[in-house]
Scaffold this motif. Structure first.
Motif, PDB file in Angstrom:
ATOM      1  N   VAL A  21       0.845  -1.199   0.000  1.00 41.32           N
ATOM      2  CA  VAL A  21       0.000   0.000   0.000  1.00 41.32           C
ATOM      3  C   VAL A  21       0.883   1.253   0.000  1.00 41.32           C
ATOM      4  O   VAL A  21       0.621   2.213  -0.743  1.00 41.32           O
ATOM      5  CB  VAL A  21      -0.967  -0.013   1.209  1.00 41.32           C
ATOM      6  CG1 VAL A  21      -1.659   1.332   1.382  1.00 41.32           C
ATOM      7  CG2 VAL A  21      -1.984  -1.122   1.068  1.00 41.32           C
ATOM      8  N   ALA A  22       1.932   1.231   0.787  1.00 39.13           N
ATOM      9  CA  ALA A  22       2.840   2.387   0.845  1.00 39.13           C
ATOM     10  C   ALA A  22       3.508   2.617  -0.502  1.00 39.13           C
ATOM     11  O   ALA A  22       3.642   3.758  -0.957  1.00 39.13           O
ATOM     12  CB  ALA A  22       3.871   2.189   1.948  1.00 39.13           C
ATOM     13  N   ILE A  23       3.927   1.534  -1.153  1.00 36.82           N
ATOM     14  CA  ILE A  23       4.569   1.659  -2.466  1.00 36.82           C
ATOM     15  C   ILE A  23       3.571   2.188  -3.497  1.00 36.82           C
ATOM     16  O   ILE A  23       3.901   3.056  -4.309  1.00 36.82           O
ATOM     17  CB  ILE A  23       5.200   0.317  -2.888  1.00 36.82           C
ATOM     18  CG1 ILE A  23       6.422   0.021  -2.005  1.00 36.82           C
ATOM     19  CG2 ILE A  23       5.586   0.324  -4.354  1.00 36.82           C
ATOM     20  CD1 ILE A  23       7.028  -1.354  -2.214  1.00 36.82           C
ATOM     21  N   ILE A  24       2.343   1.695  -3.459  1.00 38.29           N
ATOM     22  CA  ILE A  24       1.314   2.168  -4.402  1.00 38.29           C
ATOM     23  C   ILE A  24       1.042   3.652  -4.171  1.00 38.29           C
ATOM     24  O   ILE A  24       0.965   4.442  -5.117  1.00 38.29           O
ATOM     25  CB  ILE A  24       0.025   1.325  -4.262  1.00 38.29           C
ATOM     26  CG1 ILE A  24       0.280  -0.082  -4.781  1.00 38.29           C
ATOM     27  CG2 ILE A  24      -1.130   1.974  -4.997  1.00 38.29           C
ATOM     28  CD1 ILE A  24      -0.861  -1.045  -4.531  1.00 38.29           C
ATOM     29  N   LYS A  29       1.900   9.230  -5.748  1.00 35.65           N
ATOM     30  CA  LYS A  29       2.393  10.575  -5.419  1.00 35.65           C
ATOM     31  C   LYS A  29       3.509  10.995  -6.375  1.00 35.65           C
ATOM     32  O   LYS A  29       3.596  12.167  -6.753  1.00 35.65           O
ATOM     33  CB  LYS A  29       2.895  10.648  -3.968  1.00 35.65           C
ATOM     34  CG  LYS A  29       1.822  10.489  -2.940  1.00 35.65           C
ATOM     35  CD  LYS A  29       0.833  11.651  -3.039  1.00 35.65           C
ATOM     36  CE  LYS A  29      -0.300  11.471  -2.052  1.00 35.65           C
ATOM     37  NZ  LYS A  29      -1.261  12.567  -2.124  1.00 35.65           N
ATOM     38  N   LEU A  30       4.361  10.049  -6.776  1.00 34.85           N
ATOM     39  CA  LEU A  30       5.396  10.383  -7.764  1.00 34.85           C
ATOM     40  C   LEU A  30       4.769  10.795  -9.089  1.00 34.85           C
ATOM     41  O   LEU A  30       5.237  11.730  -9.748  1.00 34.85           O
ATOM     42  CB  LEU A  30       6.332   9.186  -7.984  1.00 34.85           C
ATOM     43  CG  LEU A  30       7.419   8.965  -6.943  1.00 34.85           C
ATOM     44  CD1 LEU A  30       8.234   7.701  -7.275  1.00 34.85           C
ATOM     45  CD2 LEU A  30       8.344  10.160  -6.860  1.00 34.85           C
ATOM     46  N   ALA A  31       3.694  10.095  -9.490  1.00 36.97           N
ATOM     47  CA  ALA A  31       3.011  10.444 -10.739  1.00 36.97           C
ATOM     48  C   ALA A  31       2.397  11.845 -10.636  1.00 36.97           C
ATOM     49  O   ALA A  31       2.501  12.661 -11.558  1.00 36.97           O
ATOM     50  CB  ALA A  31       1.952   9.398 -11.067  1.00 36.97           C
ATOM     51  N   VAL A  32       1.751  12.111  -9.492  1.00 35.39           N
ATOM     52  CA  VAL A  32       1.158  13.437  -9.273  1.00 35.39           C
ATOM     53  C   VAL A  32       2.250  14.493  -9.256  1.00 35.39           C
ATOM     54  O   VAL A  32       2.120  15.569  -9.869  1.00 35.39           O
ATOM     55  CB  VAL A  32       0.335  13.450  -7.961  1.00 35.39           C
ATOM     56  CG1 VAL A  32      -0.053  14.872  -7.575  1.00 35.39           C
ATOM     57  CG2 VAL A  32      -0.895  12.575  -8.084  1.00 35.39           C
TER      58      VAL A  32
END
Length: 151
Positions: A21-24, A29-32
């Motif tokens: 879940v943290a990785i997802i 967040k990286l995509a955003v």
């Protein structure tokens, strides 16, 4: 306290699920963040373009202002030169006198006939002086020095 295999398995599964879940969330967040970075770069580029357009417009306005100042100075000098040309002061005085005479003619009924008679006499004398004997006498005497005319 010792953990049993089952407890370790449950702990590992919970830890793994939490990490997934943290990785997802982290990837989301990286995509955003990446899309926001692109938007910021686009806005910076737009701002730079807008500022360069404004700067060019400002430079053109400054050049136009300088050109207009130069033209204004040239016109001021031209007006001063033209107003100082020979005959301009006399023309200005003539216009002032003409206006004063028109005012007198309108306001003083007795002035108009006397004025018209004075104009007629002055015209007659001028015509006689320009043509005929008076002009000849004036030309002859203008050649002679002034001290001979007084004797």
């Amino acid at each position: 306290m010792e953990l049993t295999g089952f407890e370790l398995g449950v702990f590992g599964a919970g830890l793994g699920a939490g990490l997934v879940v943290a990785i997802i969330v982290w990837i989301g967040k990286l995509a955003v963040r990446s899309s926001l970075q692109k938007e910021i770069e686009g806005l910076k580029s737009h701002l730079h373009t807008q500022m360069s357009i404004n700067a060019k417009g400002y430079e053109e306005l400054q050049k136009e202002v300088e050109t207009l100042k130069h033209q204004n100075e040239n016109l001021r000098i031209t007006v001063a030169t033209l107003s100082n040309k020979p005959g301009r002061a006399e023309l200005k005085t003539l216009h002032i006198w003409d206006k004063a005479i028109r005012t007198l003619i309108l306001n003083s009924p007795a002035f108009a006939p006397a004025w018209e008679m004075a104009i007629a006499e002055a015209k007659k004398e001028t015509e006689e002086a320009d043509t005929g004997v008076k002009a000849l006498v004036r030309r002859v005497f203008s050649v002679l020095p002034q001290d001979q005319l007084q004797q």
